[in-house]
Design a protein around this motif. Structure first.
Motif, PDB file in Angstrom:
ATOM      1  N   GLY A 312     -17.632  10.812  35.509  1.00 54.05           N
ATOM      2  CA  GLY A 312     -18.054  12.171  35.188  1.00 54.05           C
ATOM      3  C   GLY A 312     -18.328  12.349  33.705  1.00 54.05           C
ATOM      4  O   GLY A 312     -17.777  11.637  32.858  1.00 54.05           O
ATOM      5  N   ASN A 313     -19.172  13.319  33.398  1.00 55.73           N
ATOM      6  CA  ASN A 313     -19.549  13.562  32.004  1.00 55.73           C
ATOM      7  C   ASN A 313     -18.662  14.585  31.308  1.00 55.73           C
ATOM      8  O   ASN A 313     -18.669  14.670  30.085  1.00 55.73           O
ATOM      9  N   SER A 314     -17.919  15.370  32.092  1.00 56.17           N
ATOM     10  CA  SER A 314     -17.154  16.460  31.499  1.00 56.17           C
ATOM     11  C   SER A 314     -15.726  16.479  32.023  1.00 56.17           C
ATOM     12  O   SER A 314     -15.474  16.183  33.195  1.00 56.17           O
ATOM     13  N   LEU A 315     -14.818  16.839  31.131  1.00 62.92           N
ATOM     14  CA  LEU A 315     -13.408  17.006  31.482  1.00 62.92           C
ATOM     15  C   LEU A 315     -12.938  18.326  30.879  1.00 62.92           C
ATOM     16  O   LEU A 315     -13.162  18.580  29.693  1.00 62.92           O
ATOM     17  N   ILE A 316     -12.303  19.156  31.699  1.00 62.16           N
ATOM     18  CA  ILE A 316     -11.767  20.433  31.220  1.00 62.16           C
ATOM     19  C   ILE A 316     -10.250  20.321  31.160  1.00 62.16           C
ATOM     20  O   ILE A 316      -9.602  20.021  32.170  1.00 62.16           O
ATOM     21  N   GLY A 317      -9.691  20.524  29.990  1.00 61.07           N
ATOM     22  CA  GLY A 317      -8.251  20.462  29.809  1.00 61.07           C
ATOM     23  C   GLY A 317      -7.634  21.849  29.787  1.00 61.07           C
ATOM     24  O   GLY A 317      -8.167  22.763  29.154  1.00 61.07           O
ATOM     25  N   PHE A 318      -6.505  22.010  30.479  1.00 66.18           N
ATOM     26  CA  PHE A 318      -5.766  23.265  30.491  1.00 66.18           C
ATOM     27  C   PHE A 318      -4.365  23.018  29.947  1.00 66.18           C
ATOM     28  O   PHE A 318      -3.743  21.998  30.236  1.00 66.18           O
ATOM     29  N   GLY A 319      -3.877  23.969  29.173  1.00 65.63           N
ATOM     30  CA  GLY A 319      -2.527  23.863  28.650  1.00 65.63           C
ATOM     31  C   GLY A 319      -2.500  23.613  27.156  1.00 65.63           C
ATOM     32  O   GLY A 319      -3.510  23.252  26.539  1.00 65.63           O
ATOM     33  N   ALA A 320      -1.335  23.820  26.569  1.00 68.76           N
ATOM     34  CA  ALA A 320      -1.170  23.614  25.134  1.00 68.76           C
ATOM     35  C   ALA A 320      -1.495  22.171  24.774  1.00 68.76           C
ATOM     36  O   ALA A 320      -1.042  21.249  25.440  1.00 68.76           O
ATOM     37  N   SER A 321      -2.296  22.002  23.747  1.00 70.38           N
ATOM     38  CA  SER A 321      -2.736  20.712  23.180  1.00 70.38           C
ATOM     39  C   SER A 321      -3.761  19.980  24.029  1.00 70.38           C
ATOM     40  O   SER A 321      -4.261  18.925  23.617  1.00 70.38           O
ATOM     41  N   ALA A 322      -4.116  20.503  25.209  1.00 71.42           N
ATOM     42  CA  ALA A 322      -5.057  19.805  26.082  1.00 71.42           C
ATOM     43  C   ALA A 322      -6.428  19.691  25.428  1.00 71.42           C
ATOM     44  O   ALA A 322      -6.882  20.594  24.723  1.00 71.42           O
ATOM     45  N   ILE A 323      -7.088  18.570  25.670  1.00 68.19           N
ATOM     46  CA  ILE A 323      -8.408  18.296  25.107  1.00 68.19           C
ATOM     47  C   ILE A 323      -9.446  18.357  26.211  1.00 68.19           C
ATOM     48  O   ILE A 323      -9.238  17.829  27.305  1.00 68.19           O
ATOM     49  N   SER A 324     -10.571  18.993  25.912  1.00 66.61           N
ATOM     50  CA  SER A 324     -11.706  19.032  26.829  1.00 66.61           C
ATOM     51  C   SER A 324     -12.866  18.250  26.233  1.00 66.61           C
ATOM     52  O   SER A 324     -13.094  18.287  25.017  1.00 66.61           O
ATOM     53  N   GLN A 325     -13.578  17.548  27.102  1.00 64.01           N
ATOM     54  CA  GLN A 325     -14.800  16.843  26.712  1.00 64.01           C
ATOM     55  C   GLN A 325     -15.949  17.511  27.442  1.00 64.01           C
ATOM     56  O   GLN A 325     -16.053  17.434  28.669  1.00 64.01           O
ATOM     57  N   LEU A 326     -16.799  18.179  26.694  1.00 64.04           N
ATOM     58  CA  LEU A 326     -17.872  18.987  27.257  1.00 64.04           C
ATOM     59  C   LEU A 326     -19.223  18.489  26.742  1.00 64.04           C
ATOM     60  O   LEU A 326     -19.264  17.666  25.826  1.00 64.04           O
ATOM     61  N   PRO A 327     -20.334  18.962  27.309  1.00 64.43           N
ATOM     62  CA  PRO A 327     -21.637  18.433  26.889  1.00 64.43           C
ATOM     63  C   PRO A 327     -21.876  18.505  25.385  1.00 64.43           C
ATOM     64  O   PRO A 327     -22.482  17.604  24.806  1.00 64.43           O
ATOM     65  N   GLY A 328     -21.398  19.558  24.765  1.00 63.28           N
ATOM     66  CA  GLY A 328     -21.653  19.713  23.335  1.00 63.28           C
ATOM     67  C   GLY A 328     -20.667  19.010  22.434  1.00 63.28           C
ATOM     68  O   GLY A 328     -20.952  18.792  21.242  1.00 63.28           O
ATOM     69  N   GLY A 329     -19.486  18.670  22.949  1.00 58.96           N
ATOM     70  CA  GLY A 329     -18.496  18.033  22.096  1.00 58.96           C
ATOM     71  C   GLY A 329     -17.094  18.165  22.655  1.00 58.96           C
ATOM     72  O   GLY A 329     -16.892  18.491  23.829  1.00 58.96           O
ATOM     73  N   PHE A 330     -16.129  17.925  21.781  1.00 60.60           N
ATOM     74  CA  PHE A 330     -14.715  17.988  22.147  1.00 60.60           C
ATOM     75  C   PHE A 330     -14.079  19.266  21.615  1.00 60.60           C
ATOM     76  O   PHE A 330     -14.432  19.730  20.525  1.00 60.60           O
ATOM     77  N   VAL A 331     -13.113  19.791  22.376  1.00 60.89           N
ATOM     78  CA  VAL A 331     -12.286  20.897  21.886  1.00 60.89           C
ATOM     79  C   VAL A 331     -10.842  20.612  22.271  1.00 60.89           C
ATOM     80  O   VAL A 331     -10.571  20.034  23.332  1.00 60.89           O
ATOM     81  N   GLN A 332      -9.926  21.007  21.406  1.00 56.95           N
ATOM     82  CA  GLN A 332      -8.505  20.845  21.691  1.00 56.95           C
ATOM     83  C   GLN A 332      -7.816  22.190  21.605  1.00 56.95           C
ATOM     84  O   GLN A 332      -8.027  22.953  20.655  1.00 56.95           O
ATOM     85  N   ASN A 333      -6.972  22.465  22.588  1.00 56.17           N
ATOM     86  CA  ASN A 333      -6.198  23.695  22.579  1.00 56.17           C
ATOM     87  C   ASN A 333      -5.114  23.664  21.512  1.00 56.17           C
ATOM     88  O   ASN A 333      -4.668  22.590  21.083  1.00 56.17           O
TER      89      ASN A 333
END
Length: 441
Positions: A312-333
């Motif tokens: 898969g191309n995308s990962l959605i992270g939930f919770g404190a410190s979780a990291i998401s990998q999305l089409p535009g880039g990375f984000v960390q909670n």
């Protein structure tokens, strides 16, 4: 051994992403996060990761974002925030996004309790399409399993469990603050299988205090006898400046670079002798496991959970410190649980930092992933573009760790454990700024 002493202790990232989380910054925030969620194609499945940062106790070696839970009310409140974040994130997506894979990590996710786990899965099902999840995995503490919990895990669709074992030697366990008799581990594996969770992963660590080549081989023999589908054996990263609990480990009792290499080799020899195939640098799998099949088929990937067959191309992270990998880039909670909870309660994304991907980032990421997964790459028409990086590989070539032929780069067998050093050559964010990572081996 001279090569080991020169290279093994060098500080390099583990490259579960590129750029690494150490290179995220606050210039990327909730607005970018929301925009990238809206850009998700509602027809394309994503992976979802739920982070539960609580444990009943914190082991000395732990390098995760985890805290000891002292009251049930704290756990209940965090569960509520997770449910709120799921609703918030789903509301920003352009449609009812399908989830192809669901993973729980921590901490100890089961600390939410069976009803807490059920509630989060139900919340996901109300806001995302969970009708066709290919794999549903959870990290578990063998000391905290019961037949009832395992049955409830099956009820919510869990089909793979990862058990933290680390080491079976009582002397090592005492040194790392995790006393866990092997009978408890065997019972946990049996309970999971009896409940219907047949796919089992075991996590081990080398480089711990008091480990010897003999003791770690004994650990591998004991674990392999249970026939888990996968065994991961990670190198311990002693970073007490980041994790206060690691200060409980006496650094004088830690193995040096030469012994660390010998420990890793003992793990390799033992697990291969038991019929496991080597996957990347620190994973082993039975031949019929999807991870081994992905390796043989050239479909192996790497993300924040390590090696994976997830395409898969995308990962959605939930919770404190979780990291998401999305089409535009990375984000960390936000990693601080209090701040994370406040932001979610206020109806805001809990984004703390991230990184917007450029075309150069994407190309370098593909090179680094290929090296980490396949131990080789042909740069093709990009050979000239990365000529300077290839030139930086010359010392490794001279020492027999890497072969370079035209645009083709390949790790040798003796160079395999040092692949992170070769990957770092293509990392344009690595500087001499003093950023500290784990040792290369």
């Amino acid at each position: 051994m001279d090569t080991v002493e020169r290279y093994a202790a060098l500080s390099v990232p583990r490259y579960t992403s590129y750029p690494t989380a150490a290179d995220f910054d606050a210039a990327v925030g909730p607005r970018d996060h929301a925009r990238w969620l809206r850009d998700l194609d509602p027809r394309e499945a994503v992976s979802a990761y739920v982070h539960v940062p609580y444990c009943q106790q914190i082991c000395h070696y732990c390098g995760c974002h985890a805290k000891m839970a002292r009251r049930d009310t704290v756990i209940d409140a965090y569960r509520d925030r997770l449910a709120e974040e799921i609703r918030l994130v789903a509301g920003l997506c352009a449609g009812r996004i399908p989830i192809g894979r669901l993973a729980w990590g921590g901490g100890t996710p089961s600390i939410l309790g069976a009803e807490g786990l059920v509630r989060i899965v139900d919340t996901l099902a109300r806001h995302f399409d969970t009708s066709d999840i290919r794999e549903h995995s959870i990290e578990l503490d063998p000391r905290q399993l019961s037949p009832e919990l395992c049955r409830r895990l099956v009820d919510i669709g869990v089909d793979r469990a990862s058990l933290g074992v680390q080491d079976t030697n009582p002397v090592v366990q005492q040194a790392i603050g995790r006393e866990q008799p092997m009978d408890v581990v065997r019972a946990a594996v049996g309970t999971l299988r009896d409940a219907g969770i047949a796919r089992i992963n075991i996590d081990l660590i080398y480089g711990l205090p008091e480990q010897t080549e003999r003791s770690i081989a004994d650990t591998c023999d004991a674990v392999a006898a249970m026939r888990p589908d996968r065994i991961a054996c990670y190198g311990y990263a002693h970073l007490p400046h980041r994790r206060a609990n690691q200060r409980l480990i006496d650094p004088q009792r830690l193995p040096g670079p030469v012994l660390r290499m010998a420990l890793a080799e003992a793990v390799r020899d033992s697990l291969i002798s038991h019929g496991y195939e080597r996957v990347g640098i620190d994973h082993y799998a039975l031949a019929d496991d999807p991870l081994a099949q992905a390796m043989r088929g050239g479909r192996l990937h790497r993300n924040f959970q390590g090696y994976t067959d997830d395409e898969g191309n995308s990962l959605i992270g939930f919770g404190a410190s979780a990291i998401s990998q999305l089409p535009g880039g990375f984000v960390q909670n936000e990693p601080a649980i209090g701040a994370y909870s406040r932001m979610v309660t206020e109806g805001r994304l809990a984004t703390r930092r991230g990184h917007e991907l450029s075309d150069d980032d994407r190309r370098r990421a593909s090179i680094i992933e290929a090296l980490m997964c396949n131990l080789q790459i042909d740069l093709g028409t990009d050979g000239g573009r990365f000529a300077d990086e290839v030139a930086l590989l010359r010392p490794y070539v001279a020492d027999g760790l890497v072969r370079v032929a035209g645009t083709r780069i390949e790790m040798t067998e003796i160079g395999r454990p040092f692949v992170r050093l070769a990957a770092a050559v293509f990392d344009r964010y690595r500087t001499e700024s003093g950023m500290r990572f784990s040792g290369a081996v």
